[in-house]
Enzyme design. Structure first.
Site, mmCIF file in Angstrom:
data_model
loop_
_atom_site.group_PDB
_atom_site.id
_atom_site.type_symbol
_atom_site.label_atom_id
_atom_site.label_comp_id
_atom_site.label_asym_id
_atom_site.label_seq_id
_atom_site.Cartn_x
_atom_site.Cartn_y
_atom_site.Cartn_z
ATOM 1 N N HIS A 107 75.041 83.937 36.802
ATOM 2 C CA HIS A 107 75.854 84.833 35.976
ATOM 3 C C HIS A 107 77.031 85.383 36.758
ATOM 4 O O HIS A 107 76.997 85.482 37.975
ATOM 5 C CB HIS A 107 75.008 85.989 35.410
ATOM 6 C CG HIS A 107 74.349 86.820 36.463
ATOM 7 N ND1 HIS A 107 73.188 86.454 37.089
ATOM 8 C CD2 HIS A 107 74.694 88.026 36.995
ATOM 9 C CE1 HIS A 107 72.841 87.391 37.960
ATOM 10 N NE2 HIS A 107 73.745 88.355 37.929
ATOM 11 N N HIS B 249 79.717 88.741 36.822
ATOM 12 C CA HIS B 249 79.977 90.117 36.382
ATOM 13 C C HIS B 249 81.479 90.250 36.142
ATOM 14 O O HIS B 249 82.275 89.956 37.043
ATOM 15 C CB HIS B 249 79.621 91.121 37.485
ATOM 16 C CG HIS B 249 78.171 91.169 37.853
ATOM 17 N ND1 HIS B 249 77.333 92.164 37.433
ATOM 18 C CD2 HIS B 249 77.414 90.356 38.625
ATOM 19 C CE1 HIS B 249 76.124 91.968 37.940
ATOM 20 N NE2 HIS B 249 76.150 90.881 38.669
HETATM 21 P P1 5GP Z 1 72.679 90.604 39.871
HETATM 22 O O1 5GP Z 1 72.253 91.668 40.819
HETATM 23 O O2 5GP Z 1 71.567 89.600 39.705
HETATM 24 O O3 5GP Z 1 73.993 89.982 40.169
HETATM 25 O O4 5GP Z 1 72.931 91.321 38.497
HETATM 26 C C1 5GP Z 1 71.994 91.473 37.499
HETATM 27 C C2 5GP Z 1 72.600 92.424 36.499
HETATM 28 O O5 5GP Z 1 71.830 92.352 35.331
HETATM 29 C C3 5GP Z 1 72.631 93.881 36.930
HETATM 30 O O6 5GP Z 1 73.973 94.354 36.900
HETATM 31 C C4 5GP Z 1 71.744 94.595 35.927
HETATM 32 O O7 5GP Z 1 72.264 95.844 35.551
HETATM 33 C C5 5GP Z 1 71.739 93.632 34.755
HETATM 34 N N1 5GP Z 1 70.498 93.603 33.992
HETATM 35 C C6 5GP Z 1 69.235 93.572 34.497
HETATM 36 N N2 5GP Z 1 68.346 93.519 33.493
HETATM 37 C C7 5GP Z 1 69.063 93.496 32.339
HETATM 38 C C8 5GP Z 1 68.689 93.445 30.953
HETATM 39 O O8 5GP Z 1 67.523 93.387 30.576
HETATM 40 N N3 5GP Z 1 69.712 93.448 30.051
HETATM 41 C C9 5GP Z 1 71.007 93.496 30.431
HETATM 42 N N4 5GP Z 1 71.911 93.498 29.454
HETATM 43 N N5 5GP Z 1 71.399 93.558 31.719
HETATM 44 C C10 5GP Z 1 70.431 93.542 32.662
#
Ligand code: 5GP
Length: 140
Positions: free
Chosen positions: A103, A105
């Site tokens: 993903h 951001h």
């Molecule tokens: P990472 O740290 O893996 O780059 O980012 C994961 C992102 O997913 C985080 O910014 C967190 O806030 C978001 N996130 C985690 N769980 C959920 C969820 O159940 N729904 C949504 N919409 N975002 C999520």
């Protein structure tokens, strides 16, 4: 590197097992509001093809994904009347990744408004819904 595991939360969102506040969807990606936004209008664009990180992604899937990231980024910047966009992608826990499904951001940035920390407070669904509607309205 560990193998892709489809029990992760984004794979569950893709399968419709967990709800999300959707911004955009097609055969290549799903875009939805981050539940713990680091700025107003924080959107996640996730790949539909299964990969854990940028490092194990299929280059063909990535080349289809990036124009979507740009299009949704432009819409988020327009909707938020932002001055710029921060694009973040973390590959593996050491780099800050917490959900192991590829993903990006998208963080619309405004002059003088700092980014909140990763994994801060959860936003209200109605607030995220209103922001998603504003971003959708700017999509071509
Ligand atoms: P990472 O740290 O893996 O780059 O980012 C994961 C992102 O997913 C985080 O910014 C967190 O806030 C978001 N996130 C985690 N769980 C959920 C969820 O159940 N729904 C949504 N919409 N975002 C999520």
């Amino acid at each position: 590197m560990p193998a892709y595991d489809d029990a992760n939360i984004f794979a569950r969102i893709l399968r419709g097992e967990i709800p999300c506040t959707k911004v955009y969807e097609d055969e290549v990606c799903l875009a939805f509001m981050d539940i713990m936004p680091q700025v107003e209008g924080h959107v996640l664009v996730i790949a539909k093809s299964p990969s854990r990180t940028l490092l194990d992604a299929d280059p063909a899937a990535l080349s289809a994904l990036m124009p979507r990231v740009q299009r949704i980024g432009r819409a988020a910047v327009a909707a938020l009347k932002a001055d710029g966009l921060t694009l973040m992608q973390f590959s593996e826990a050491t780099a800050g990744q917490t959900v192991f499904h590829l993903h990006f951001h998208l963080l619309p940035r405004r002059e003088g408004v700092p980014m909140r920390p990763h994994e801060g407070p959860t936003a209200k669904p109605e607030v995220l819904g209103a922001l998603a509607e504003r971003i959708r309205a700017e999509l071509p």
